[in-house]
Design an enzyme around this catalytic site. Sequence first.
Site, PDB file in Angstrom:
ATOM      1  N   LYS A  77      35.096  36.622  42.040  1.00 54.58           N
ATOM      2  CA  LYS A  77      34.656  36.603  40.770  1.00 54.58           C
ATOM      3  C   LYS A  77      33.498  37.545  40.416  1.00 54.58           C
ATOM      4  O   LYS A  77      33.332  38.278  39.589  1.00 54.58           O
ATOM      5  CB  LYS A  77      34.312  35.049  40.210  1.00 54.58           C
ATOM      6  N   ASN A  78      32.394  37.416  41.235  1.00 54.33           N
ATOM      7  CA  ASN A  78      31.245  38.069  40.935  1.00 54.33           C
ATOM      8  C   ASN A  78      31.281  39.578  41.130  1.00 54.33           C
ATOM      9  O   ASN A  78      30.578  40.293  40.661  1.00 54.33           O
ATOM     10  CB  ASN A  78      30.013  37.461  41.724  1.00 54.33           C
TER      11      ASN A  78
ATOM     12  N   ARG B  45      36.274  28.617  34.954  1.00 57.71           N
ATOM     13  CA  ARG B  45      35.596  29.759  34.953  1.00 57.71           C
ATOM     14  C   ARG B  45      35.535  30.593  36.070  1.00 57.71           C
ATOM     15  O   ARG B  45      35.482  31.961  36.441  1.00 57.71           O
ATOM     16  CB  ARG B  45      34.066  29.445  34.676  1.00 57.71           C
TER      17      ARG B  45
ATOM     18  N   CYS C  23      20.661  28.144  30.580  1.00 50.38           N
ATOM     19  CA  CYS C  23      22.157  27.447  31.286  1.00 50.38           C
ATOM     20  C   CYS C  23      21.672  26.246  32.029  1.00 50.38           C
ATOM     21  O   CYS C  23      20.577  26.351  32.290  1.00 50.38           O
ATOM     22  CB  CYS C  23      22.824  28.523  31.880  1.00 50.38           C
TER      23      CYS C  23
ATOM     24  N   ARG D  71      16.917  31.245  33.848  1.00 52.04           N
ATOM     25  CA  ARG D  71      17.734  32.465  34.380  1.00 52.04           C
ATOM     26  C   ARG D  71      17.134  33.568  33.289  1.00 52.04           C
ATOM     27  O   ARG D  71      17.860  34.252  32.455  1.00 52.04           O
ATOM     28  CB  ARG D  71      19.115  32.226  34.302  1.00 52.04           C
TER      29      ARG D  71
ATOM     30  N   ASP E 198      25.233  29.356  45.616  1.00 57.96           N
ATOM     31  CA  ASP E 198      26.532  29.039  45.065  1.00 57.96           C
ATOM     32  C   ASP E 198      27.287  28.032  46.025  1.00 57.96           C
ATOM     33  O   ASP E 198      28.437  27.478  45.615  1.00 57.96           O
ATOM     34  CB  ASP E 198      27.293  30.277  44.818  1.00 57.96           C
TER      35      ASP E 198
END
Length: 416
Positions: free
Chosen positions: A22-23, A395, A115, A120, A303
């Site tokens: 994803k990233n 997501r 968030c 952040r 993560d």
Amino acid sequence: MESIVIRGGRPLHGEVTVSGAKNSALAIMAATILQGDEHKISGMPGLRDIATMKKLLQYLGAEISGSDELIINTGNIACQEAPYELVKTMRASFLVLGPLVARFGRAKVSLPGGCAIGLRPVDYHIKALEAMGVSITIDKGYVHAVCSKLKGASILFDMPTVGATENVMMAACLAKGTTTIKNAAREPEVVELAKALRHMGAYIKGEGTDTIVVEGERPLQPLAYRVMPDRIEAGTLIVAGGITGGDIRILNCPVECMGSTLEKLRDIGIDIEEDKDVVRVRRKGDLQPVEITTHPYPGFPTDMQAQVMALLTVTKGTSIIRETVFENRFIHVAELDRMGAHIKVEHDTAVVTGVKQLKGASVMATDLRASASLILAGLAAEGTTVVSRVYHLDRGYESLDKKLYKLGADIQRQQV
Ligand code: UD1
């Protein structure tokens, strides 16, 4: 709204394949803005965040087709505004700021806002672009960036930041002169972005170290690139094998960039056999407690913190987890405790005292990695676990529930 229902206690068996990262995919998609042509990105994961970035690029005027292999034509971008509705659902939308201002001399990008996992801020992104000659004002929740000619600069980040390193790297490709990024993020996704930019014709060196040098104004060409496998999904699947005491083979596993994760999981007692990009995961004996501190790469990834915490809840003894990257990334603790875990949090540290058996419960996902953590706990728990708000999971994990089902888990989605 959808929930995931798990009846725990089944060891997993069989083979599973890791999807694209994803990233990495999100940053490479943003990079296509730099050159107005038809770009091709393959190995794309099917995720909500990818759909959001697609929507954003389309909003700007890009034409996009395909799914697994994405064709993005950025030739007709006519708008330089990233609206609040898209940025608020995904902070990575902020990655369009650098490429937009570099190519068009202007951009208006919504501030991401807070968030669940922390404040952040985006101050490093802004300071760095200002050093490159961009004039930035913030008004009504939007960053307005204007620049007549972007120039190379020497940038020193106070701490390594993935997003700001990526934004600057992309902008620097079109700047006049040399940009040096010191204390740069060393994450594999940053390295992949540098490689993708190099494929487009950019001059970049030093990616993967703390100093990245970009010489700007090299002519760029369309990109054709394959996304690397997702190291966080791979780590999550290893925990799934370990927490259920199963025997699984994980294909397309990016072991070369999972050093600290594999080391900790082995210390805990998961047997991980590597054969190129395939790993076999089994449990050997009792799980052992460990101490973990999250750090920027190559340290233990924030993560993976929530998922490994789920594993440690059923480990004999007391484990310590220190979260140093985000200030509020223990929201999953309260939910794990509802399943019978014993976790105490003080400031940035969680003390996890292992219990013999987790108990199924109704729990709520609060962010992406927290949702994976609750599913992992559900796989090990006695009885039924219902995880609500699974849109967080979608997501960033491609069909995690289906992948676990194929491995033998009793897991299904239900509409509520
Ligand atoms: C990226 C990843 C995310 C991962 C994180 C850390 C993407 C799309 N997301 O997020 O999954 O958890 O890296 O590995 O790639 N900071 C500031 N000011 C800034 C920028 C960052 O103070 O301008 C702080 C953040 O609040 C955080 C730390 O720096 O405490 C690291 O954040 P950063 O590496 O920038 O994370 P993201 O790029 O948002």
